[in-house]
Design a protein around this motif. Sequence first.
Motif, PDB file in Angstrom:
ATOM      1  N   ALA A  32       0.833  -1.201   0.000  1.00  0.00           N
ATOM      2  CA  ALA A  32       0.000   0.000   0.000  1.00  0.00           C
ATOM      3  C   ALA A  32       0.871   1.255   0.000  1.00  0.00           C
ATOM      4  N   TYR A  33       2.076   1.162   0.567  1.00  0.00           N
ATOM      5  CA  TYR A  33       2.912   2.360   0.769  1.00  0.00           C
ATOM      6  C   TYR A  33       4.353   2.096   0.341  1.00  0.00           C
ATOM      7  N   CYS A  34       4.991   3.157  -0.162  1.00  0.00           N
ATOM      8  CA  CYS A  34       6.400   3.057  -0.563  1.00  0.00           C
ATOM      9  C   CYS A  34       7.077   4.396  -0.309  1.00  0.00           C
ATOM     10  N   LEU A  35       8.342   4.347   0.055  1.00  0.00           N
ATOM     11  CA  LEU A  35       9.168   5.561   0.166  1.00  0.00           C
ATOM     12  C   LEU A  35      10.466   5.318  -0.597  1.00  0.00           C
ATOM     13  N   CYS A  36      10.987   6.369  -1.248  1.00  0.00           N
ATOM     14  CA  CYS A  36      12.267   6.244  -1.931  1.00  0.00           C
ATOM     15  C   CYS A  36      13.331   7.094  -1.238  1.00  0.00           C
ATOM     16  N   PHE A  37      14.582   6.658  -1.368  1.00  0.00           N
ATOM     17  CA  PHE A  37      15.711   7.265  -0.646  1.00  0.00           C
ATOM     18  C   PHE A  37      16.886   7.503  -1.587  1.00  0.00           C
ATOM     19  N   SER A  38      17.816   8.332  -1.121  1.00  0.00           N
ATOM     20  CA  SER A  38      18.982   8.663  -1.933  1.00  0.00           C
ATOM     21  C   SER A  38      19.934   7.481  -2.111  1.00  0.00           C
ATOM     22  N   SER A  39      19.773   6.405  -1.318  1.00  0.00           N
ATOM     23  CA  SER A  39      20.560   5.175  -1.504  1.00  0.00           C
ATOM     24  C   SER A  39      19.880   4.059  -0.720  1.00  0.00           C
ATOM     25  N   GLY A  40      20.333   2.838  -0.965  1.00  0.00           N
ATOM     26  CA  GLY A  40      19.821   1.707  -0.178  1.00  0.00           C
ATOM     27  C   GLY A  40      20.129   1.894   1.297  1.00  0.00           C
ATOM     28  N   MET A  41      21.342   2.415   1.591  1.00  0.00           N
ATOM     29  CA  MET A  41      21.704   2.643   2.990  1.00  0.00           C
ATOM     30  C   MET A  41      20.800   3.695   3.628  1.00  0.00           C
ATOM     31  N   GLY A  42      20.345   4.670   2.831  1.00  0.00           N
ATOM     32  CA  GLY A  42      19.402   5.680   3.342  1.00  0.00           C
ATOM     33  C   GLY A  42      18.099   5.025   3.791  1.00  0.00           C
ATOM     34  N   ALA A  43      17.655   4.021   3.041  1.00  0.00           N
ATOM     35  CA  ALA A  43      16.429   3.295   3.412  1.00  0.00           C
ATOM     36  C   ALA A  43      16.665   2.514   4.708  1.00  0.00           C
ATOM     37  N   ALA A  44      17.797   1.795   4.783  1.00  0.00           N
ATOM     38  CA  ALA A  44      18.098   0.988   5.972  1.00  0.00           C
ATOM     39  C   ALA A  44      18.246   1.883   7.203  1.00  0.00           C
ATOM     40  N   ASP A  45      18.911   3.021   7.037  1.00  0.00           N
ATOM     41  CA  ASP A  45      19.117   3.991   8.120  1.00  0.00           C
ATOM     42  C   ASP A  45      17.772   4.462   8.687  1.00  0.00           C
ATOM     43  N   THR A  46      16.836   4.746   7.800  1.00  0.00           N
ATOM     44  CA  THR A  46      15.511   5.226   8.212  1.00  0.00           C
ATOM     45  C   THR A  46      14.769   4.154   8.998  1.00  0.00           C
ATOM     46  N   ILE A  47      14.889   2.894   8.555  1.00  0.00           N
ATOM     47  CA  ILE A  47      14.194   1.801   9.249  1.00  0.00           C
ATOM     48  C   ILE A  47      14.753   1.644  10.675  1.00  0.00           C
ATOM     49  N   ILE A  48      16.081   1.682  10.822  1.00  0.00           N
ATOM     50  CA  ILE A  48      16.674   1.506  12.156  1.00  0.00           C
ATOM     51  C   ILE A  48      16.304   2.679  13.076  1.00  0.00           C
ATOM     52  N   LYS A  49      16.052   3.849  12.506  1.00  0.00           N
ATOM     53  CA  LYS A  49      15.660   4.998  13.342  1.00  0.00           C
ATOM     54  C   LYS A  49      14.260   4.859  13.932  1.00  0.00           C
ATOM     55  N   MET A  50      13.554   3.761  13.629  1.00  0.00           N
ATOM     56  CA  MET A  50      12.291   3.477  14.327  1.00  0.00           C
ATOM     57  C   MET A  50      12.599   3.000  15.753  1.00  0.00           C
ATOM     58  N   LYS A  68       0.058   1.005   7.993  1.00  0.00           N
ATOM     59  CA  LYS A  68      -0.094   2.465   7.935  1.00  0.00           C
ATOM     60  C   LYS A  68       0.691   3.173   9.039  1.00  0.00           C
ATOM     61  N   ALA A  69       0.678   2.590  10.240  1.00  0.00           N
ATOM     62  CA  ALA A  69       1.391   3.233  11.362  1.00  0.00           C
ATOM     63  C   ALA A  69       2.898   3.248  11.077  1.00  0.00           C
ATOM     64  N   TYR A  70       3.431   2.133  10.559  1.00  0.00           N
ATOM     65  CA  TYR A  70       4.868   2.098  10.226  1.00  0.00           C
ATOM     66  C   TYR A  70       5.176   3.088   9.108  1.00  0.00           C
ATOM     67  N   TYR A  71       4.290   3.120   8.105  1.00  0.00           N
ATOM     68  CA  TYR A  71       4.519   4.056   6.987  1.00  0.00           C
ATOM     69  C   TYR A  71       4.556   5.489   7.510  1.00  0.00           C
ATOM     70  N   ASP A  72       3.595   5.853   8.354  1.00  0.00           N
ATOM     71  CA  ASP A  72       3.536   7.230   8.866  1.00  0.00           C
ATOM     72  C   ASP A  72       4.821   7.566   9.626  1.00  0.00           C
ATOM     73  N   GLU A  73       5.287   6.613  10.436  1.00  0.00           N
ATOM     74  CA  GLU A  73       6.506   6.848  11.209  1.00  0.00           C
ATOM     75  C   GLU A  73       7.720   6.972  10.281  1.00  0.00           C
ATOM     76  N   LEU A  74       7.808   6.083   9.289  1.00  0.00           N
ATOM     77  CA  LEU A  74       8.943   6.096   8.360  1.00  0.00           C
ATOM     78  C   LEU A  74       8.925   7.362   7.495  1.00  0.00           C
ATOM     79  N   ALA A  75       7.731   7.800   7.086  1.00  0.00           N
ATOM     80  CA  ALA A  75       7.626   9.016   6.267  1.00  0.00           C
ATOM     81  C   ALA A  75       8.018  10.229   7.110  1.00  0.00           C
ATOM     82  N   PHE A  76       7.643  10.208   8.403  1.00  0.00           N
ATOM     83  CA  PHE A  76       8.006  11.307   9.315  1.00  0.00           C
ATOM     84  C   PHE A  76       9.533  11.377   9.488  1.00  0.00           C
ATOM     85  N   ILE A  77      10.161  10.219   9.687  1.00  0.00           N
ATOM     86  CA  ILE A  77      11.631  10.187   9.850  1.00  0.00           C
ATOM     87  C   ILE A  77      12.296  10.670   8.556  1.00  0.00           C
ATOM     88  N   THR A  78      11.776  10.214   7.411  1.00  0.00           N
ATOM     89  CA  THR A  78      12.363  10.601   6.116  1.00  0.00           C
ATOM     90  C   THR A  78      12.295  12.110   5.925  1.00  0.00           C
TER      91      THR A  78
END
Length: 386
Positions: A71-89, A218-228
């Motif tokens: 349902a949801y997707c976010l894009c990042f400046s690199s794969g590490m940017g995506a991983a970094d955002t996930i760990i910041k949860m 949705k809750a994870y997406y909202d949190e990840l979009a907020f961190i991004t």
Amino acid sequence: MSTGKYGFGTKAIHAGQSPDPTTGAIMTPIYQTSTYVQEAPAVHKGYAYARGKNPTRVALESCLAALENAAYCLCFSSGMGAADTIIKMLQPGDEVIATDDLYGGTYRMFTKVFAKYGIVFHFVDMHDAELVKSKINAKTKMIWIETPTNPMMKIIDVALYTALAKEKGLISVVDNTFASPYLQNPLDQGADIVMHSATKYLGGHSDVVMGTLMTNNKAYYDELAFITNSCGPVPGPQDSFLVLRGVKTLHLRMRAHCENGRAVALFLRNHPKVGKVYWPGFEDHPNHEVAKRQMRDFGGMISFTLKSDSFEEASQLAQRLKVFSLAESLGGVESLVGHPASMTHASIPKEERMKTGLVDSLLRLSVGVEDGEDLIGDLKQALDSI
Ligand SMILES: *Cc1c(COP(=O)(O)O)cnc(C)c1O
């Protein structure tokens, strides 16, 4: 275009995209803009500032979401940017259980960056479910799976560990870079979050660095979009365009990667100078049955060793290949060869790497989409010359 009922190839070409309303341009324009004019304060068309949202990026995110049935997707400046955002949860004191044969950059970020912030990582052999269970305690918050692994091509049972994560209330994350959404959809197998280095198969042409993640929560997406939006690791519109263009041929490329991968794996297995060949399509691969269940085919990533196990000979072989280029990275149309012991895994002490099977002569191939006969001919001339 809404493409829910269509097949993978149709989604890869059309999902998230419609002709440009001002001109009818069939390709989504590169919206090279940082800000958007507002009709009145806080009255706008959903776009206020491009760190938060950009139309080229939104088209790409909708397309990639469709490919992972998300349902949801976010894009990042690199794969590490995506991983970094996930760990910041996570928070200091939280613990993560991760695959032991993890991508080197992810291992480095976990151990050299986030360990400093008090997050604890356990790297576990995920062939052993009891061992994984024994590492779970009240502080465990996340399980991080990578499959197939790099460079040993281990296969981790996604459904087994996402079920365990649900039972224990952990967030399950799958790094799906090696398989791509064409071969494997971890969200369908119960994962909470799937991530990719879009630099690899999604982009597919070795011309862009990007990362992405998808979720149905949705809750994870909202949190990840907020961190991004707060931390800012977003890709630019040019790069978003390149990946949007790249994924239009993902299904065609992946079929060719799989076909060439199979031919190369069989050729190597029958060559007298070759020792072990690591490819999940072999019936005697330790987790072949799991690979068959969770993947649609076996991909174009292969590692192999020389019978001599000579560092020198492996290095010579890598240099004598003409169609394969000696380079890091993977997943592009061009065939690449890497020598992990001297390149990607050089910082790991020899005794440590030998334990995991990463011997001196191990070579890793990212089999591209050139003519299969040319790839085999190239490997043959190089093997015969050493
Ligand atoms: C390359 C890669 C990454 C990191 O992605 P970048 O786009 O290089 O930042 C993460 N995981 C895997 C499996 C990779 O191959």
